[in-house]
Motif scaffolding. Structure first.
Motif, PDB file in Angstrom:
ATOM      1  N   VAL A 217      46.832  44.552  45.214  1.00 29.47           N
ATOM      2  CA  VAL A 217      46.437  45.756  45.933  1.00 29.47           C
ATOM      3  C   VAL A 217      47.356  45.983  47.126  1.00 29.47           C
ATOM      4  CG1 VAL A 217      44.592  46.902  47.223  1.00 29.47           C
ATOM      5  CG2 VAL A 217      44.038  45.523  45.208  1.00 29.47           C
ATOM      6  N   VAL A 218      47.841  47.194  47.241  1.00 27.80           N
ATOM      7  CA  VAL A 218      48.636  47.605  48.402  1.00 27.80           C
ATOM      8  C   VAL A 218      48.055  48.914  48.931  1.00 27.80           C
ATOM      9  CG1 VAL A 218      50.743  46.479  47.618  1.00 27.80           C
ATOM     10  CG2 VAL A 218      50.318  48.850  46.983  1.00 27.80           C
TER      11      VAL A 218
ATOM     12  N   ASP B 239      49.869  42.257  50.908  1.00 27.39           N
ATOM     13  CA  ASP B 239      50.142  40.826  51.034  1.00 27.39           C
ATOM     14  C   ASP B 239      51.138  40.344  49.985  1.00 27.39           C
ATOM     15  OD1 ASP B 239      48.359  40.709  53.158  1.00 27.39           O
ATOM     16  OD2 ASP B 239      46.651  40.232  51.870  1.00 27.39           O
ATOM     17  N   SER B 240      51.485  41.205  49.051  1.00 33.07           N
ATOM     18  CA  SER B 240      52.474  40.882  48.016  1.00 33.07           C
ATOM     19  C   SER B 240      53.718  41.736  48.225  1.00 33.07           C
ATOM     20  CB  SER B 240      51.891  41.158  46.622  1.00 33.07           C
ATOM     21  OG  SER B 240      52.908  41.256  45.646  1.00 33.07           O
ATOM     22  N   ASP B 241      54.859  41.095  48.418  1.00 25.05           N
ATOM     23  CA  ASP B 241      56.105  41.850  48.562  1.00 25.05           C
ATOM     24  C   ASP B 241      56.413  42.635  47.295  1.00 25.05           C
ATOM     25  OD1 ASP B 241      56.492  40.937  51.141  1.00 25.05           O
ATOM     26  OD2 ASP B 241      57.842  39.305  50.546  1.00 25.05           O
ATOM     27  N   GLU B 242      56.110  42.049  46.141  1.00 21.26           N
ATOM     28  CA  GLU B 242      56.372  42.753  44.883  1.00 21.26           C
ATOM     29  C   GLU B 242      55.496  43.992  44.763  1.00 21.26           C
ATOM     30  OE1 GLU B 242      55.756  39.532  45.191  1.00 21.26           O
ATOM     31  OE2 GLU B 242      57.646  38.583  44.588  1.00 21.26           O
ATOM     32  N   GLY B 243      54.248  43.873  45.169  1.00 23.17           N
ATOM     33  CA  GLY B 243      53.364  45.024  45.137  1.00 23.17           C
ATOM     34  C   GLY B 243      53.825  46.126  46.070  1.00 23.17           C
ATOM     35  N   LYS B 244      54.253  45.731  47.260  1.00 20.92           N
ATOM     36  CA  LYS B 244      54.755  46.727  48.200  1.00 20.92           C
ATOM     37  C   LYS B 244      55.996  47.415  47.666  1.00 20.92           C
ATOM     38  CE  LYS B 244      54.718  44.198  52.019  1.00 20.92           C
ATOM     39  NZ  LYS B 244      54.897  43.836  53.457  1.00 20.92           N
TER      40      LYS B 244
ATOM     41  N   GLY C 162      53.906  45.826  56.771  1.00 24.21           N
ATOM     42  CA  GLY C 162      53.108  44.672  57.127  1.00 24.21           C
ATOM     43  C   GLY C 162      52.093  44.288  56.073  1.00 24.21           C
ATOM     44  N   LYS C 163      51.173  43.422  56.468  1.00 30.30           N
ATOM     45  CA  LYS C 163      50.173  42.875  55.561  1.00 30.30           C
ATOM     46  C   LYS C 163      49.056  43.882  55.283  1.00 30.30           C
ATOM     47  CE  LYS C 163      52.139  38.809  55.243  1.00 30.30           C
ATOM     48  NZ  LYS C 163      52.750  38.375  53.960  1.00 30.30           N
TER      49      LYS C 163
ATOM     50  N   LEU D 109      46.656  45.623  57.798  1.00 29.60           N
ATOM     51  CA  LEU D 109      47.094  46.749  58.628  1.00 29.60           C
ATOM     52  C   LEU D 109      46.678  48.094  58.035  1.00 29.60           C
ATOM     53  CD1 LEU D 109      50.543  45.553  59.961  1.00 29.60           C
ATOM     54  CD2 LEU D 109      48.321  45.522  61.072  1.00 29.60           C
ATOM     55  N   ALA D 110      46.087  48.073  56.847  1.00 31.80           N
ATOM     56  CA  ALA D 110      45.441  49.292  56.352  1.00 31.80           C
ATOM     57  C   ALA D 110      44.343  49.725  57.318  1.00 31.80           C
ATOM     58  CB  ALA D 110      44.871  49.060  54.963  1.00 31.80           C
ATOM     59  N   ARG D 111      43.817  48.795  58.104  1.00 25.52           N
ATOM     60  CA  ARG D 111      42.807  49.133  59.116  1.00 25.52           C
ATOM     61  C   ARG D 111      43.366  50.087  60.163  1.00 25.52           C
ATOM     62  NH1 ARG D 111      41.114  42.859  60.487  1.00 25.52           N
ATOM     63  NH2 ARG D 111      41.068  42.134  58.303  1.00 25.52           N
ATOM     64  N   VAL D 112      44.675  50.112  60.301  1.00 25.23           N
ATOM     65  CA  VAL D 112      45.335  51.028  61.239  1.00 25.23           C
ATOM     66  C   VAL D 112      45.737  52.318  60.521  1.00 25.23           C
ATOM     67  CG1 VAL D 112      47.288  51.325  62.802  1.00 25.23           C
ATOM     68  CG2 VAL D 112      46.193  49.080  62.597  1.00 25.23           C
ATOM     69  N   LEU D 113      46.323  52.191  59.335  1.00 25.56           N
ATOM     70  CA  LEU D 113      46.826  53.363  58.620  1.00 25.56           C
ATOM     71  C   LEU D 113      45.722  54.307  58.185  1.00 25.56           C
ATOM     72  CD1 LEU D 113      49.629  51.917  56.307  1.00 25.56           C
ATOM     73  CD2 LEU D 113      49.853  53.002  58.542  1.00 25.56           C
TER      74      LEU D 113
END
Length: 219
Positions: free
Chosen positions: A129-130, A157-162, A181-182, A185-189
């Motif tokens: 999940v990203v 949390d996954s570079d491949e997912g990002k 970021g991790k 940080l969706a808590r900010v976006l």
């Protein structure tokens, strides 16, 4: 992708416009078919556009490599838990917002220590999940500009997912998304969208986010 609202429809259009095959999902397959037909009509004459179809949510996810969650926060957890997401990259652009007399603001998730994207990750532990595309205007996504002059911030949390989400961002902005970021940080976006709504109301615009200091030519 799940979501027949303005954000989901706009992203589906952008992805298909730049060559991705898209299956629009909805609780009701006929509603998904209707939105898919709108996107296909919008794509008439666009060379190299991907295929667009509609299906019920679970069917839309079944054969997909990448699933985009563009759904309301109300009912989010029940829906996500019902979908076949194991082994897939799941991109959440869900924005839990609330509104009162003072305007839009971010809903508080898990006492401020959670987000829609993190809920999706817990509900689908075998998926990657990203979070991305939270802050892109639905109006502009459905507009005539080939690319939007803003950045797509991607967290996970996954570079491949990002990397998957960052590559998809090229269909929206013409350049790679920004690794921001991790997943926490969706808590900010997610609530940042409330800030953009306030700016839009004040200045009568469709605002977005642009990150300075990056060499986008290298993205």
């Amino acid at each position: 992708m799940g979501g027949t609202g303005p954000q989901g429809k706009g992203l589906g259009y952008r992805f298909a416009r730049h060559g991705h095959d898209v299956v629009v999902g909805s609780r009701a397959a006929d509603k998904a078919d209707t939105v898919a037909a709108e996107i296909r009509e919008r794509l008439e004459g666009v060379e190299g556009a991907g295929r667009v179809s509609g299906a019920a949510n679970a069917d839309a996810c079944a054969d997909a490599d990448v699933v985009l969650l563009a759904v309301p926060w109300d009912g989010h957890d029940e829906l996500v838990a019902s979908l076949p997401l194991a082994g897939k990259t799941v991109v959440s652009c869900v924005n839990p917002l609330a509104f009162d007399k003072r305007g839009a603001h971010g809903a508080v998730i898990d006492g401020g220590e959670g987000s829609a994207a993190e809920h999706a990750a817990r509900l689908a532990p075998e998926a990657t999940v990203v979070g991305a595309f939270h802050n892109v205007s639905a109006v502009l996504l459905w507009g005539d500009e080939e690319f939007l002059d803003e950045d797509v911030l991607c967290v996970g949390d996954s570079d491949e997912g990002k990397e998957v989400a960052m590559e998809l961002a090229r269909a929206v902005t013409g350049r790679s998304g920004v690794s921001a970021g991790k997943l926490r940080l969706a808590r900010v976006l997610e609530p940042m969208t409330a800030v953009l709504i306030s700016i839009n109301r004040k200045y009568k615009v469709n605002s977005g986010i642009r990150i300075t200091g990056l060499d986008h030519g290298e993205a």
